[in-house]
Design a protein around this motif. Structure first.
Motif, PDB file in Angstrom:
ATOM      1  N   GLY A  98       0.793  -1.213   0.000  1.00 48.48           N
ATOM      2  CA  GLY A  98       0.000   0.000   0.000  1.00 48.48           C
ATOM      3  C   GLY A  98       0.828   1.267   0.000  1.00 48.48           C
ATOM      4  O   GLY A  98       1.950   1.299   0.502  1.00 48.48           O
ATOM      5  N   ARG A  99       0.241   2.312  -0.591  1.00 51.95           N
ATOM      6  CA  ARG A  99       0.824   3.662  -0.537  1.00 51.95           C
ATOM      7  C   ARG A  99      -0.329   4.643  -0.360  1.00 51.95           C
ATOM      8  O   ARG A  99      -1.217   4.711  -1.208  1.00 51.95           O
ATOM      9  CB  ARG A  99       1.620   3.978  -1.800  1.00 51.95           C
ATOM     10  N   VAL A 100      -0.340   5.329   0.779  1.00 53.53           N
ATOM     11  CA  VAL A 100      -1.450   6.201   1.120  1.00 53.53           C
ATOM     12  C   VAL A 100      -0.951   7.592   1.488  1.00 53.53           C
ATOM     13  O   VAL A 100       0.228   7.795   1.805  1.00 53.53           O
ATOM     14  CB  VAL A 100      -2.285   5.631   2.292  1.00 53.53           C
ATOM     15  N   GLN A 101      -1.875   8.538   1.434  1.00 56.16           N
ATOM     16  CA  GLN A 101      -1.650   9.882   1.946  1.00 56.16           C
ATOM     17  C   GLN A 101      -2.434  10.006   3.250  1.00 56.16           C
ATOM     18  O   GLN A 101      -3.645   9.785   3.284  1.00 56.16           O
ATOM     19  CB  GLN A 101      -2.127  10.938   0.941  1.00 56.16           C
ATOM     20  N   VAL A 102      -1.722  10.334   4.335  1.00 53.19           N
ATOM     21  CA  VAL A 102      -2.340  10.414   5.661  1.00 53.19           C
ATOM     22  C   VAL A 102      -2.458  11.877   6.077  1.00 53.19           C
ATOM     23  O   VAL A 102      -1.498  12.645   5.992  1.00 53.19           O
ATOM     24  CB  VAL A 102      -1.507   9.643   6.705  1.00 53.19           C
ATOM     25  N   VAL A 103      -3.664  12.243   6.512  1.00 57.26           N
ATOM     26  CA  VAL A 103      -3.917  13.576   7.070  1.00 57.26           C
ATOM     27  C   VAL A 103      -4.382  13.399   8.508  1.00 57.26           C
ATOM     28  O   VAL A 103      -5.274  12.583   8.787  1.00 57.26           O
ATOM     29  CB  VAL A 103      -4.978  14.344   6.252  1.00 57.26           C
ATOM     30  N   SER A 104      -3.791  14.151   9.423  1.00 54.69           N
ATOM     31  CA  SER A 104      -4.087  14.025  10.851  1.00 54.69           C
ATOM     32  C   SER A 104      -4.657  15.331  11.391  1.00 54.69           C
ATOM     33  O   SER A 104      -4.157  16.419  11.064  1.00 54.69           O
ATOM     34  CB  SER A 104      -2.807  13.663  11.618  1.00 54.69           C
ATOM     35  N   THR A 105      -5.704  15.216  12.208  1.00 58.32           N
ATOM     36  CA  THR A 105      -6.329  16.390  12.813  1.00 58.32           C
ATOM     37  C   THR A 105      -6.567  16.136  14.296  1.00 58.32           C
ATOM     38  O   THR A 105      -7.185  15.125  14.661  1.00 58.32           O
ATOM     39  CB  THR A 105      -7.679  16.712  12.141  1.00 58.32           C
ATOM     40  N   VAL A 106      -6.075  17.027  15.148  1.00 54.03           N
ATOM     41  CA  VAL A 106      -6.420  16.965  16.571  1.00 54.03           C
ATOM     42  C   VAL A 106      -7.852  17.467  16.701  1.00 54.03           C
ATOM     43  O   VAL A 106      -8.147  18.624  16.376  1.00 54.03           O
ATOM     44  CB  VAL A 106      -5.459  17.814  17.422  1.00 54.03           C
ATOM     45  N   THR A 107      -8.752  16.609  17.142  1.00 52.66           N
ATOM     46  CA  THR A 107     -10.167  16.965  17.186  1.00 52.66           C
ATOM     47  C   THR A 107     -10.610  17.497  18.545  1.00 52.66           C
ATOM     48  O   THR A 107     -11.713  18.042  18.662  1.00 52.66           O
ATOM     49  CB  THR A 107     -11.038  15.751  16.811  1.00 52.66           C
ATOM     50  N   GLY A 108      -9.781  17.338  19.571  1.00 52.60           N
ATOM     51  CA  GLY A 108     -10.152  17.871  20.877  1.00 52.60           C
ATOM     52  C   GLY A 108      -9.080  17.641  21.917  1.00 52.60           C
ATOM     53  O   GLY A 108      -8.301  16.688  21.833  1.00 52.60           O
ATOM     54  N   ILE A 109      -9.019  18.532  22.911  1.00 58.92           N
ATOM     55  CA  ILE A 109      -8.175  18.370  24.091  1.00 58.92           C
ATOM     56  C   ILE A 109      -9.065  18.621  25.293  1.00 58.92           C
ATOM     57  O   ILE A 109      -9.543  19.744  25.498  1.00 58.92           O
ATOM     58  CB  ILE A 109      -6.968  19.336  24.093  1.00 58.92           C
TER      59      ILE A 109
END
Length: 287
Positions: A98-109
């Protein structure tokens, strides 16, 4: 600086993540595949067995959606961070290569008093087609970082069924299980270095939460997703979530209790053989 609250709601730049057949096999071995009977899980542990196609364990989705974004949550002792909860949803079968593009978002603290719960959502999109493969949601608890006064959302309505489990699956981890699992990329010394583990308040290195999660996912796969041709079909596995409640020590036995919860859904709880619950509020969806 403590935690960086400005990260909430801001998506990272896409980061490429790749894996190959060897990574899939090492992961499967790291979560115990083949330990009881090496011939039973050849579809997840070998790529050159006659008549057996290599498949990907569903919980590998969590690793597929991980990537280093270069962003830091803040300045704190990493020994005070533990994995608190994990969920994922598969939107398509995972490929062996596999080859993917990963996007990460902090949704809460969220302020939990004695610490902070940091929630993150990652998406993994096929780099060639742009098709969404995985949505992964996780939470980490960082001791000593609470006190800022912002609570998170209320817990869901998960309830332990008032009946015996419909099925139980038992797997014993190996004494060197954490050393095997770290070959899949999580080199956190909490799971290998006695001195580092002591800083975190543990008598000795503990098993990765995601290793326990992987053992649990194997149990759910084999209990709920049988194929017409025999064995288990990972393509039938849709989603899984759970909350980590206690650490597991390498060598302990895991007991996964499963309750049917309607068509294509089940609840689960994972405990050690002495009854200590280590993953609670578990849900799984399959078809």
């Amino acid at each position: 600086m403590a935690l960086d609250h400005s990260l909430v709601g801001v998506a990272s730049d896409p980061v490429e993540r790749t894996w190959r057949a060897g990574d899939v096999i090492v992961y499967a071995l790291g979560v115990g595949a083949g330990a009881a009977d090496p011939t039973e899980e050849l579809a997840f542990t070998t790529e050159n067995t006659a008549g057996v196609e290599l498949r990907v364990l569903p919980t590998f989705a969590v690793l597929a959606a991980q990537a280093r974004t270069g962003r830091r949550l803040g300045d704190f002792d990493p020994a005070r961070l533990v994995h608190a909860e994990q969920a994922f949803e598969l939107h398509a079968p995972l490929p062996v290569d596999g080859r993917v593009q990963v996007v990460s978002t902090v949704t809460g603290i969220a302020d939990k008093g004695s610490g902070a719960l940091v929630s993150t959502e990652n998406t993994a999109t096929d780099a060639e087609t742009g098709k969404l493969l995985v949505t992964s949601r996780s939470g980490v608890f960082i001791r000593g970082e609470g006190g800022f006064g912002r609570s998170g959302p209320a817990s869901d309505d998960w309830r332990l069924p008032e009946r015996a489990p419909d099925e139980q699956v038992r797997y014993r981890t190996r004494p060197e299980q954490a050393l095997l699992y770290r070959l899949s990329g999580d080199r956190n010394p909490l799971h290998s270095d006695p001195a580092f583990a002591a800083r975190g308040g543990f008598d000795r290195p503990i098993l990765h939460g995601l290793c326990t999660y992987g053992f649990t996912g194997r149990a759910l796969l084999h209990a709920l997703c049988s194929s017409d041709s025999g064995g288990s079909d990972p393509d039938r596995f849709d989603a899984m979530s759970g909350r980590f409640t206690k650490p597991v020590l390498p060598g302990q036995e895991l007991v996964v209790s499963i309750w049917g919860d309607g068509d294509g859904a089940a609840l689960f709880r994972t405990a050690t053989d002495d009854g200590t619950v280590v993953i609670d509020r578990g849900r799984v969806r399959f078809h």
